[in-house]
Design an enzyme around this catalytic site. Structure first.
Site, PDB file in Angstrom:
ATOM      1  CG  ASN A   1      32.460 -22.820   5.946  1.00  0.00           C
ATOM      2  OD1 ASN A   1      32.304 -22.254   6.133  1.00  0.00           O
ATOM      3  ND2 ASN A   1      31.681 -23.860   5.670  1.00  0.00           N
TER       4      ASN A   1
ATOM      5  CB  SER B   1      23.213 -25.686   3.941  1.00  0.00           C
ATOM      6  OG  SER B   1      23.862 -25.328   3.324  1.00  0.00           O
TER       7      SER B   1
ATOM      8  CB  CYS C   1      26.554 -20.134   5.917  1.00  0.00           C
ATOM      9  SG  CYS C   1      27.561 -21.880   6.329  1.00  0.00           S
TER      10      CYS C   1
ATOM     11  CD  GLU D   1      25.443 -23.506  10.077  1.00  0.00           C
ATOM     12  OE1 GLU D   1      26.429 -22.335   8.894  1.00  0.00           O
ATOM     13  OE2 GLU D   1      25.528 -24.279   9.449  1.00  0.00           O
TER      14      GLU D   1
ATOM     15  CB  THR E   1      35.783 -27.694   4.229  1.00  0.00           C
ATOM     16  OG1 THR E   1      34.169 -28.830   5.006  1.00  0.00           O
ATOM     17  CG2 THR E   1      35.630 -28.179   3.528  1.00  0.00           C
TER      18      THR E   1
ATOM     19  CB  SER F   1      25.492 -29.234  -0.157  1.00  0.00           C
ATOM     20  OG  SER F   1      27.026 -29.163  -0.050  1.00  0.00           O
TER      21      SER F   1
ATOM     22  CG  HIS G   1      28.877 -18.538   2.084  1.00  0.00           C
ATOM     23  ND1 HIS G   1      29.611 -18.698   3.940  1.00  0.00           N
ATOM     24  CD2 HIS G   1      28.802 -20.532   1.739  1.00  0.00           C
ATOM     25  CE1 HIS G   1      29.322 -19.498   3.682  1.00  0.00           C
ATOM     26  NE2 HIS G   1      29.283 -21.256   3.483  1.00  0.00           N
TER      27      HIS G   1
HETATM   28  N1  CAA Z   1      44.605 -32.532  -7.451  1.00  0.00           N
HETATM   29  C1  CAA Z   1      44.046 -31.369  -7.125  1.00  0.00           C
HETATM   30  N2  CAA Z   1      42.586 -31.502  -7.708  1.00  0.00           N
HETATM   31  C2  CAA Z   1      41.356 -32.305  -7.872  1.00  0.00           C
HETATM   32  C3  CAA Z   1      42.659 -34.000  -6.877  1.00  0.00           C
HETATM   33  C4  CAA Z   1      44.160 -33.408  -7.199  1.00  0.00           C
HETATM   34  N3  CAA Z   1      44.716 -34.887  -6.098  1.00  0.00           N
HETATM   35  N4  CAA Z   1      41.078 -34.773  -6.444  1.00  0.00           N
HETATM   36  C5  CAA Z   1      40.771 -34.076  -7.253  1.00  0.00           C
HETATM   37  N5  CAA Z   1      40.565 -33.048  -6.882  1.00  0.00           N
HETATM   38  C6  CAA Z   1      39.148 -32.121  -7.853  1.00  0.00           C
HETATM   39  C7  CAA Z   1      38.118 -32.945  -7.779  1.00  0.00           C
HETATM   40  O1  CAA Z   1      38.342 -32.306  -9.467  1.00  0.00           O
HETATM   41  C8  CAA Z   1      37.099 -31.355  -7.944  1.00  0.00           C
HETATM   42  O2  CAA Z   1      37.507 -30.442  -8.864  1.00  0.00           O
HETATM   43  P1  CAA Z   1      36.135 -29.731  -9.876  1.00  0.00           P
HETATM   44  O3  CAA Z   1      35.072 -29.462  -9.227  1.00  0.00           O
HETATM   45  O4  CAA Z   1      36.776 -29.029 -10.487  1.00  0.00           O
HETATM   46  O5  CAA Z   1      36.236 -30.979 -10.799  1.00  0.00           O
HETATM   47  C9  CAA Z   1      37.914 -31.014  -5.983  1.00  0.00           C
HETATM   48  O6  CAA Z   1      39.011 -31.481  -5.986  1.00  0.00           O
HETATM   49  C10 CAA Z   1      36.702 -31.536  -5.409  1.00  0.00           C
HETATM   50  O7  CAA Z   1      36.874 -33.040  -5.025  1.00  0.00           O
HETATM   51  P2  CAA Z   1      35.752 -33.625  -5.019  1.00  0.00           P
HETATM   52  O8  CAA Z   1      34.345 -33.387  -6.156  1.00  0.00           O
HETATM   53  O9  CAA Z   1      35.954 -35.502  -4.925  1.00  0.00           O
HETATM   54  O10 CAA Z   1      35.047 -33.404  -3.895  1.00  0.00           O
HETATM   55  P3  CAA Z   1      35.112 -34.221  -2.085  1.00  0.00           P
HETATM   56  O11 CAA Z   1      34.940 -35.381  -2.359  1.00  0.00           O
HETATM   57  O12 CAA Z   1      36.157 -33.227  -1.578  1.00  0.00           O
HETATM   58  O13 CAA Z   1      34.265 -33.114  -1.717  1.00  0.00           O
HETATM   59  C11 CAA Z   1      33.209 -31.141  -0.744  1.00  0.00           C
HETATM   60  C12 CAA Z   1      34.084 -32.115  -1.527  1.00  0.00           C
HETATM   61  C13 CAA Z   1      31.407 -31.934  -1.765  1.00  0.00           C
HETATM   62  C14 CAA Z   1      32.905 -29.693  -0.856  1.00  0.00           C
HETATM   63  C15 CAA Z   1      33.113 -31.934   0.590  1.00  0.00           C
HETATM   64  O14 CAA Z   1      34.360 -30.937   0.924  1.00  0.00           O
HETATM   65  C16 CAA Z   1      32.065 -31.376   1.863  1.00  0.00           C
HETATM   66  O15 CAA Z   1      31.084 -32.332   2.158  1.00  0.00           O
HETATM   67  N6  CAA Z   1      31.890 -29.739   2.443  1.00  0.00           N
HETATM   68  C17 CAA Z   1      31.121 -30.469   3.043  1.00  0.00           C
HETATM   69  C18 CAA Z   1      29.742 -29.465   2.685  1.00  0.00           C
HETATM   70  C19 CAA Z   1      30.253 -28.145   1.949  1.00  0.00           C
HETATM   71  O16 CAA Z   1      30.991 -26.859   2.435  1.00  0.00           O
HETATM   72  N7  CAA Z   1      29.186 -27.880   0.753  1.00  0.00           N
HETATM   73  C20 CAA Z   1      29.200 -26.143   0.196  1.00  0.00           C
HETATM   74  C21 CAA Z   1      28.027 -25.731  -0.603  1.00  0.00           C
HETATM   75  S1  CAA Z   1      26.783 -25.353   1.176  1.00  0.00           S
HETATM   76  C22 CAA Z   1      27.476 -24.344   2.150  1.00  0.00           C
HETATM   77  O17 CAA Z   1      28.016 -23.199   0.953  1.00  0.00           O
HETATM   78  C23 CAA Z   1      27.398 -24.021   3.588  1.00  0.00           C
HETATM   79  C24 CAA Z   1      28.168 -24.274   3.827  1.00  0.00           C
HETATM   80  O18 CAA Z   1      29.346 -23.629   4.945  1.00  0.00           O
HETATM   81  C25 CAA Z   1      28.475 -25.742   4.464  1.00  0.00           C
END
Ligand code: CAA
Length: 464
Positions: A337, A371, A130, A93, A173, A223, A263
């Site tokens: 990733n 996605s 992906c 992609e 990521t 996502s 994935h």
């Molecule tokens: N210590 C331990 N854990 C902590 C923490 C700390 N200090 N602070 C936060 N966490 C935990 C949170 O509780 C959460 O865990 P739970 O789900 O168990 O509650 C986890 O860390 C993640 O924290 P957030 O929910 O606040 O998420 P974030 O703001 O870090 O965002 C994300 C995570 C949305 C995946 C972001 O990294 C992102 O947008 N990534 C790109 C998109 C992506 O990868 N999407 C996945 C599905 S799409 C797909 O699979 C296609 C692809 O390849 C892109």
């Protein structure tokens, strides 16, 4: 009679440069991402998301060079003649051209490197975020099942460099890498089960990259929901096919799947996916329900998120996850990733982590997701002689820093940010001069009545 067709061997290539997400990167990003609290950010990235390091491509690398490297690794390790391949499909992609199939660039690199001519090889590119490489694998297997191949091998390559804007939740990521799968009849590694592959597709806006942009646009939390819903639907369709074809359902199906590879955009995502899939299976199994009820997991009435959160804390889940999923996640923690290759990196991780146990005859489930959005679930049975196809695979060893016997080199924050900003308009000099690898040597600049190659990519093998 069904012929066994599937993955004979795997080649993995990960760029040597990496960013340690627990070092200066975290100090620099804490203001933007965690209110200035460095420890909190490190905790979130390493425990909450599950990554420690991310692989970064150097200036001479792009997803075509990564793909060619992975291809060379699988060809050399299997000892096959490249002229025995008649189909070379690349899933990506993050391609390098708006028109030309990246597989044709890879084909050219392999022809020049091995000094062979491969004129009758099909070389398509598959794009669907992906999941592109899984569509490519399906096509390669189907044409072999149909008897349309003229040579014994197909090569399916997943290659990507994932990029998000700096100082966003996507940044930690990111990753880069390629996985090449040698597909054959009587495969040593994994015979894919015929008639069980299931697919779902939905028109979604969870993640996309508009023309001209180098970074993806992503609605992160959404996502995750789309991934889970698509994976659940694809798994349900797979389960129906398994029930009809093999007579296995519910608890029997769970027991019949020895390992689940998903994935892996980030390792915690595989945990969410496992909760969704195991949860659905266990809700239909009286014994599992009794165990979960004893652990006070709310089996009915609670919102799904609460059920899954409680489920992931249960002993039943932790044990199942440790045995059937966790071995597939250790490479992703070190690489990040790699988009289309993430599922196959998970497979490589599982195979390396279980070295020393016998997996022959075991069933591995592959849950692929792209996605936009599409999911596929398929499965395969590990071959009797699969260890012979694994001898060359040393991904974990290579992923150690040079100082610890591996090949990796850490990046300073400023070098990482310089590489992140590179584009085809501004390629810049490599940080690690290429040695023993394919490299993008230059972009064409001629424009005349006789010859035009502006923007064309010239690749070569740099010895040493
Ligand atoms: N210590 C331990 N854990 C902590 C923490 C700390 N200090 N602070 C936060 N966490 C935990 C949170 O509780 C959460 O865990 P739970 O789900 O168990 O509650 C986890 O860390 C993640 O924290 P957030 O929910 O606040 O998420 P974030 O703001 O870090 O965002 C994300 C995570 C949305 C995946 C972001 O990294 C992102 O947008 N990534 C790109 C998109 C992506 O990868 N999407 C996945 C599905 S799409 C797909 O699979 C296609 C692809 O390849 C892109």
């Amino acid at each position: 009679m069904d012929r066994a067709i599937g993955i004979d061997s795997i080649g993995v290539y990960v760029p040597r440069l990496y960013v340690d997400l627990t070092g200066p990167w975290a100090t620099a990003r804490a203001a933007a991402l965690s209110g200035g609290d460095v420890e909190k950010l490190v905790g979130k990235v390493t425990d909450g998301v599950g990554v420690r390091r991310m692989a970064v491509a150097d200036a001479h690398q792009d997803c075509a060079t990564l793909a060619a490297m992975a291809a060379k690794r699988v060809i050399d390790a299997s000892g096959i003649d490249p002229r025995d391949i008649d189909y070379l499909a690349v899933g990506t992609e993050t391609t390098v051209d708006q028109s030309k199939s990246i597989a044709a660039y890879v084909l050219g690199m392999l022809e020049r490197h091995y000094g062979v001519s491969l004129p009758e090889v099909g070389a398509p590119q598959f794009q669907f975020a992906c999941i592109g490489a899984t569509y490519a694998l399906e096509a390669a297997v189907s044409r072999m099942r149909a008897g349309d191949n003229t040579k014994p091998y197909s090569l399916v390559i997943a290659s990507d460099i994932s990029k998000y804007p700096l100082a966003t939740a996507g940044e930690y990521t990111q990753g880069a890498g390629a996985v090449a799968l040698l597909v054959s009849e009587r495969p040593r590694l994994l015979a894919l089960e015929r008639g069980l592959c299931s697919t779902v597709t939905r028109d979604e806006r969870d993640f996309f990259r508009p023309n001209g942009q180098t970074s993806a646009v992503v609605d992160g939390k959404y996502s995750i929901d789309v991934y889970l819903d698509c994976m659940e639907a694809a798994f349900a369709a797979y389960a129906k096919r398994v029930e009809a074809k093999l007579g296995l359902g519910g608890a029997d199906l769970y027991d019949a799947i020895d390992y689940f590879c998903f994935h892996v955009p980030f390792p915690r995502m595989a945990e969410y996916a496992s909760a969704r899939v195991f949860g659905q299976l266990w809700l239909g199994d009286p014994q599992a329900r009794a165990r979960l009820a004893a652990e006070e997991v709310p089996l009915s009435g609670a919102p799904r998120k609460d059920f899954e959160r409680a489920l992931t804390r249960s002993r039943l889940f932790r044990e199942a996850f440790a045995a059937k999923v966790a071995p597939s996640l250790t490479i992703a923690r070190e690489v990040g990733n790699v988009y289309s290759g993430s599922l196959y990196l998970a497979l490589a991780s599982l195979l390396e982590e279980t070295r020393g146990q016998s997996l022959a005859g075991r069933r591995i489930l592959l849950g692929s997701y792209g996605s936009g959005a599409s999911a596929k679930v398929l499965s395969g049975i590990v071959g009797e002689k699969y260890t012979a196809a694994l001898e060359h695979l040393r991904v974990h060893d290579e992923l150690r820093p040079e100082a610890e016997g591996g090949v990796r080199v850490p990046l300073s924050l400023s070098d990482y940010e310089r590489l992140h900003a590179l584009s085809d308009r501004e390629r810049g000099a490599p940080l690690l001069p290429p040695r023993g690898e394919f490299a993008l040597e230059r972009l064409g600049t001629s424009s005349s009545a006789e010859r035009t190659d502006v923007g064309y990519r010239y690749y070569g093998w740099i010895g040493g």
